[in-house]
Structure formats: structure tokens, C-alpha cells
Design an enzyme around this catalytic site. Sequence first.
Site, short mmCIF file in Angstrom:
data_model
loop_
_atom_site.label_atom_id
_atom_site.label_comp_id
_atom_site.label_asym_id
_atom_site.label_seq_id
_atom_site.Cartn_x
_atom_site.Cartn_y
_atom_site.Cartn_z
N SER A 270 45.58 35.12 43.99
CA SER A 270 45.08 35.82 42.62
C SER A 270 45.92 36.41 41.70
O SER A 270 47.01 35.88 41.51
CB SER A 270 43.67 36.52 43.05
N ASP B 139 39.79 30.78 42.77
CA ASP B 139 40.61 32.00 43.39
C ASP B 139 40.58 32.00 44.77
O ASP B 139 39.80 31.64 45.42
CB ASP B 139 39.59 33.25 42.92
#
Length: 273
Positions: free
Chosen positions: A42, A181
Site C-alpha cells: 500500500s 490493496d
Amino acid sequence: MTRTLVLGGGGVAGIAWEAGIVTGLRREGVDLGEADLLVGTSAGSVVAALIATGADLESAVASQAKTETATVSAVDMEAVMASFGILNDPSLEPREARRRVGELALGVKDTGVRIGTIGDRLPVKEWPERRLLITAVDAGSGEFVVWDRDSGASLVSAVASSCAVPCVFPPVEIGGRHYMDGGVRSTTNADLAAGACAAVVLEPLAHLTPRRRFETEIAALDGTALAHVVPDEAAVAVFGVDVLDPELWRPAFAAGLAQASAVTESVAGVWKG
């Protein structure tokens, strides 16, 4: 000695704080950019890509502070909270939990804006020769995916997929599938450092995430000298409640820079052997 730098997720605050920590440590004589392997999840995927491609972190943060003003709008908070509930449900097998979160994530439609935003964060948009791993999760199957220069994803797409927070940003299409993510599996994915002699883990959201997953990952690093850096109280106060706020670029970087001297000794002890 093989050394791995693990950079965890944490939104704008996480990118800027990690960049500040790395910059501050360099000024103290500890260069985490010398890592043999960089692992980014991320927000950490952005910082890992910047380091691996030789970008100046302070300049990169300053550039974003000047140009990135967009805020997240029209977020379905019920879906966001539902996704957190699914991921923390102990009755679900982890991959099944991720698959269910993926169903929710796919409800956010791609307008084409997000990939441009991520691309603007990367001065160099080609995979480096250096070993760089970027994590993501297949939104359709819940499968954990690790991108590298040989995986068929462009660097920008790989980073964008790793930053595609479920129910906030749209999953990223790569090769006909959609990815979200990497933090859905873990905010650090520190177990990818297994086999290294030394590892430094920067974890911006340690104060907000359950410790069970991280403890399992660290157990997989048996024999690896480890330094684990988390935001201090001052940094946590700077982060506030919205780590995606673009107003955090400069203050979160400053918080990391200020904290670096306090962690130099512990990090150097691991990094320099």
C-alpha cells in the site's frame, strides 16, 4: 549479509512518515536504501518504488504536497466498516475473508483518475533492476499476489493495485483481473523478508491494527535480526483520524524526520550488523 527493508501501509500519512524516517536515518549515517530487497505494501509500495528507483524522498514528498489536493469523496462508510469486520472475523478462513472483501471492493467503479494519481507519485515509472516486491490481493479470488519486475504488471499498475483501499478506491485491472490493496492480507507482509539476515520494518499503522497477524509474520522470520519502527506519540498525533488527508504530506514527513534520531541506534544495530 542480506538485508530487507519492509515498508507498511498507511495512506498519505504513511508514505510521508516513512519517507521522513528513511531520510532522517540517512542523515544519521544509516542508509536503508542499501537494502538487498525492498517489500512495499500500500503506502509502503510507493516509498519502496521511490527508493528502488533512486528518487529523492524529500523532493518527492514536497512535490506531492504542492500538487495533490484531491480528497476522497462519496465513500460508502458502511461498506468500509463491513470490510474491516469481515477481515477480523476469526470464523473465516483468511482467503475467504479477503474474497468477501473483494466483492465489496468491486462495487467502487474505476473512473480512470486514480491510476494517474499514483503515476504522479512516481518520478520513474519503470521497474528497477533492484529487487522490489509489491503486494496486492486478487479482488475476485482473495489470492495474495506479489508483483515484481517479471510478473507482467507495470510498476505504476502494481503500486496502484497495492494502494487500492477496498471500498475507498477502485481495484486495478491487470491482465484481465482486478486487484486491491495488499494491506487486506497484512499491513506489512513482513513474512516476505524470511531468509534475510537483517530486516527493518516500518509500520505506520501499528497503533491501529491488531497485533496477531504481525506477530505471526515475525515468527516466520526466525533467525533474522529485526528492527521494528512504529510512529511515536508525536507522529500519531500528527496523523489524526484521516491518514488519507493530502494536508498530511509535509507534517507527517516532518514527524518521521524528527523521530529518526530516536530510532537510529536500534536500527543501526540491526542494519550494520
